[in-house]
Design a protein around this motif. Structure first.
Motif, PDB file in Angstrom:
ATOM      1  N   GLY A  82       0.811  -1.298   0.040  1.00  0.00           N
ATOM      2  CA  GLY A  82       0.036   0.054  -0.059  1.00  0.00           C
ATOM      3  C   GLY A  82       0.790   1.236  -0.013  1.00  0.00           C
ATOM      4  O   GLY A  82       0.308   2.389   0.253  1.00  0.00           O
ATOM      5  N   ASP A  83       2.181   1.172  -0.199  1.00  0.00           N
ATOM      6  CA  ASP A  83       2.753   2.410  -0.149  1.00  0.00           C
ATOM      7  C   ASP A  83       2.737   3.118  -1.617  1.00  0.00           C
ATOM      8  O   ASP A  83       2.264   2.694  -2.581  1.00  0.00           O
ATOM      9  N   ALA A  84       3.833   4.237  -1.573  1.00  0.00           N
ATOM     10  CA  ALA A  84       3.658   5.161  -3.117  1.00  0.00           C
ATOM     11  C   ALA A  84       4.335   3.988  -4.211  1.00  0.00           C
ATOM     12  O   ALA A  84       3.769   4.128  -5.211  1.00  0.00           O
ATOM     13  N   GLU A  85       5.431   3.410  -4.039  1.00  0.00           N
ATOM     14  CA  GLU A  85       6.039   2.551  -5.201  1.00  0.00           C
ATOM     15  C   GLU A  85       5.038   1.506  -5.504  1.00  0.00           C
ATOM     16  O   GLU A  85       4.798   1.151  -6.610  1.00  0.00           O
ATOM     17  N   ALA A  86       4.319   0.977  -4.343  1.00  0.00           N
ATOM     18  CA  ALA A  86       3.421  -0.242  -4.921  1.00  0.00           C
ATOM     19  C   ALA A  86       2.293   0.369  -5.479  1.00  0.00           C
ATOM     20  O   ALA A  86       1.700  -0.238  -6.504  1.00  0.00           O
TER      21      ALA A  86
END
Length: 535
Positions: A33-37
Motif C-alpha cells: 500500500g505504499d507509494a511505489e506499490a
C-alpha cells in the motif's frame, strides 16, 4: 519479495507457476500500500492486467499519503480516464487538494464534490483557482454555483456571454444567472448584451434585452423597441427623418422585420407607417447609409458580408476592419475571403512602428494650431455648420475635429483633398485622403505628410487588371527594399493586393496564347460585344 520482484511477478507467464506468482505479487503489492506499490499497480491497470477492476477498487481506498500523491502524479502526467475521479476523491479525502493540477478536467472532477462530504476541501481548490486565475476560472465559478461572486465588469460580462454556448449545461446556467442577476441595467453592459444578441439570436438574450436593456446606440434601441411591440418607446427617440429606423432595419433579421412590421400595423399611426416604408426602402436599396450597413454587418458578425463591402472602400477604410479581425480572431466562412483576411492580418501584424523624433519647441508666444483646436470644445452641430463656413481655417478646423469624432466620412475627406484652399487640403492629407491622380502640391507641408503610404491609403479596392498587377508588382518591389518605412509600405501594399484579389488573380498569357492559371478561358472576338471589352 521486494517491489521489483512484485512488478515482474504481476505479469509472470511461466507454465504452471505463472498464475501462482501473479497472485502472490498482487497480494504483496495490495498489502504493501505504499507509494511505489501504488505506482506499480497503476502501471498494471494501464497494461490491462487481468485483475484491473480489483486493482482500481483497491486504489480507490488508498490512504497512505505517498500512495495518494502517486495517484495524483499519474493523473497529472497523462490523464488516464479511469484514474481522474479516483485520484481527485482520494486527494480531497487525504487533505491533498493543493497538489491537484489546475486544469479544466481536474476542476470539473473537483466540482462534483462541492455539495458533498468533501465540500470544504473542494471549495479550497476552487478558491485556489480564483487566486491563480487560469483561463477556465469564470466557467468553474458558474459550474459550482458561484456566479454571483464574479465581479461586475465588462471583461467578466464578455466572458459570461462567450460561455452561453459552453458544452456544460451547468456552466451555461451559471452564465445566464450572472448576466440576468448580477449585471446592472446600464449602457456599458447593455451594449455587450445587445451586440451578442444581434450576432447569435440567442433566445435567452432576446428575453433579457426585452426587459428592456437599452444600449447607447439609438438605432439599436429603436430595433429593440419595435421588435418588442413598443411603438411608444420608439416615438420618444424623435426619429424625425427615419434614419434610426433605417439603420435598425439593416440590423434586423427576417424574423425581426416581421415583428417590426406587426408593431407598425398595430400602432395604427399613419406617420409611423410612412416612416417605416421610407426606411425599409432606404435600408434595402442604394439609399442605405454605407456606415450604417457596415455597422450592421459588424454587429451581426457577418464576416463574409464585411469582405464583400470592402469592394466600395479605400484601403484606409478597410484598415479598421483588419484591426477588428486581428483582435477578435473572427474569419469569413468562404475560403477565398478567409485567405484574403489572413493575408491582410498577417501583413499588418508585421508592420513596424515608426519612431517619430520630437519636434523642436515652438518659439515663445506661439502655439501649435492643431493642439489649440483639440482644446476647443466645439459642439458637433457647430462643426457641421462650420464645414460650410466662408473662412477656410474655420472649415479646416471643422474638418480636423469632425474627422476625429466620426462626423466626416471618407468621401467628404477625399472631396476636401481637392479643395482650392490649402488648409483643407492639409487636414485631408493628415487624415490620409488624397485626390485621384494627385500630383505634387505647391504647399510643401502637404507633400511632407502625403507620400507613398498616403497614396496607398487612398487607393480604392475596386480595380481593373492593370491596378491589380500594379499592386502585386509593388509588393514584389517592396519585399526587396530595406528600412522601417519600406516595411510599413509593404504591409499596406500587401493588404491592398489581398483585397484587390476580390477582382480576380493576374492571368499571365504567353506568346503562344497559353495561360498559367487554370481558370483562364479562351474567348473569341466574335463571342464578346465591343462594349464588354472596355474598362
Amino acid at each position: 519479495m521486494n517491489h521489483r520482484e512484485a512488478k515482474e511477478g504481476l505479469f509472470d507467464t511461466t507454465f504452471l507457476l505463472g498464475g501462482f506468482r501473479r497472485r502472490a505479487a498482487l497480494k504483496w503489492l495490495l498489502e504493501r500500500g505504499d507509494a511505489e506499490a501504488a505506482g506499480i499497480l497503476i502501471d498494471a491497470v494501464a497494461r490491462n492486467h487481468p485483475q484491473s477492476s480489483g486493482i482500481r477498487r483497491h486504489l480507490a481506498a488508498a490512504a497512505d499519503p505517498g500512495a495518494v500523491r502517486r495517484l495524483v502524479q499519474a493523473w497529472r502526467q497523462s490523464h488516464p480516464e479511469w484514474l481522474g475521479a479516483l485520484a481527485v476523491e482520494r486527494a480531497l479525502s487525504a487533505g491533498l487538494a493543493g497538489e491537484l493540477p489546475l486544469d479544466r478536467q481536474t476542476a470539473w472532477l473537483v466540482a462534483a464534490h462541492v455539495k458533498g462530504a468533501l465540500a470544504a476541501r473542494a471549495k479550497a481548490y476552487v478558491d485556489r483557482v480564483i487566486a491563480e486565475q487560469p483561463d477556465f476560472t469564470v466557467a468553474l465559478l458558474f459550474k459550482t454555483g458561484r456566479a454571483l461572486e464574479l465581479e461586475r465588469s465588462r471583461a467578466a460580462a464578455a466572458a459570461a456571454l462567450a460561455l452561453l454556448s459552453d458544452k456544460d449545461a451547468e456552466v451555461r446556467t451559471g452564465a445566464e444567472t450572472y448576466l440576468r442577476d448580477r449585471l446592472p441595467n446600464a449602457e456599458q453592459y447593455n451594449d455587450l448584451l445587445v451586440d451578442e444578441w444581434l450576432r447569435t439570436q440567442s433566445p435567452f438574450l432576446a428575453k433579457l434585452v426585452a426587459e428592456p436593456r437599452l444600449p447607447s446606440n439609438p438605432a439599436k434601441e429603436a430595433l429593440i423597441r419595435l421588435v418588442n411591440r413598443d411603438a411608444a418607446g420608439y416615438r420618444k427617440l424623435a426619429d424625425k427623418n427615419g434614419a434610426l429606423l433605417a439603420e435598425a432595419l439593416t440590423l434586423a433579421t427576417p424574423e425581426m422585420r416581421k415583428a417590426i412590421n406587426e408593431t407598425i400595423l398595430q400602432a395604427r399611426d399613419g406617420a409611423l407607417s410612412d416612416a417605416y416604408r421610407m426606411a425599409a426602402a432606404a435600408a434595402g436599396g442604394a439609399a442605405a447609409d454605407p456606415q450604417a450597413v457596415l455597422r450592421a454587418l459588424t454587429d451581426s458578425g457577418n464576416e463574409d458580408g464585411l469582405v464583400e463591402a470592402t469592394r466600395t472602400m479605400t484601403l484606409a477604410e478597410v484598415l479598421p476592419l483588419c484591426k477588428r479581425w486581428a483582435e477578435t480572431g473572427r474569419r469569413p466562412n468562404k475560403e477565398a475571403y478567409r485567405d484574403i483576411v489572413e493575408r491582410a492580418v498577417r501583413a499588418l501584424s508585421a508592420m513596424p512602428k515608426l519612431e517619430i523624433e520630437a519636434a523642436a519647441p515652438l518659439p515663445e508666444g506661439l502655439e501649435d494650431l492643431f493642439e489649440v483646436w483639440q482644446k476647443e470644445k466645439v459642439p458637433d452641430d457647430q462643426l457641421r455648420q462650420d464645414l460650410k463656413a466662408a473662412d477656410p481655417f474655420v472649415r479646416a478646423r471643422a474638418l480636423f475635429l469632425g474627422g476625429e469624432r466620426g462626423l466626416v466620412d471618407a468621401a467628404a475627406l477625399r472631396a476636401k483633398a481637392a479643395s482650392e484652399d490649402w488648409p483643407e487640403r492639409l487636414v485631408a492629407a493628415l487624415r490620409g485622403a488624397r485626390p485621384e491622380n494627385a500630383g505634387e502640391d505647391h504647399v510643401a507641408w502637404i507633400n511632407t505628410v502625403a507620400g507613398l503610404d498616403a497614396d496607398l491609403l487612398a487607393a480604392k479596392i475596386a480595380c481593373g487588371p492593370n491596378e491589380l498587377q500594379w499592386s502585386e508588382g509593388l509588393c514584389k518591389t517592396l519585399r526587396n527594399a530595406r528600412g522601417p518605412i519600406a516595411a510599413r509600405n509593404l504591409a499596406l501594399a500587401e493588404t491592398l493586393a489581398a483585397f484587390r484579389s476580390l477582382y480576380g488573380g493576374i492571368i499571365q498569357v504567353g506568346d503562344d496564347d497559353s495561360a498559367q492559371k487554370k481558370e483562364a478561358v479562351a474567348v473569341g472576338a466574335g463571342e464578346v460585344a465591343d462594349e464588354e471589352l472596355k474598362f
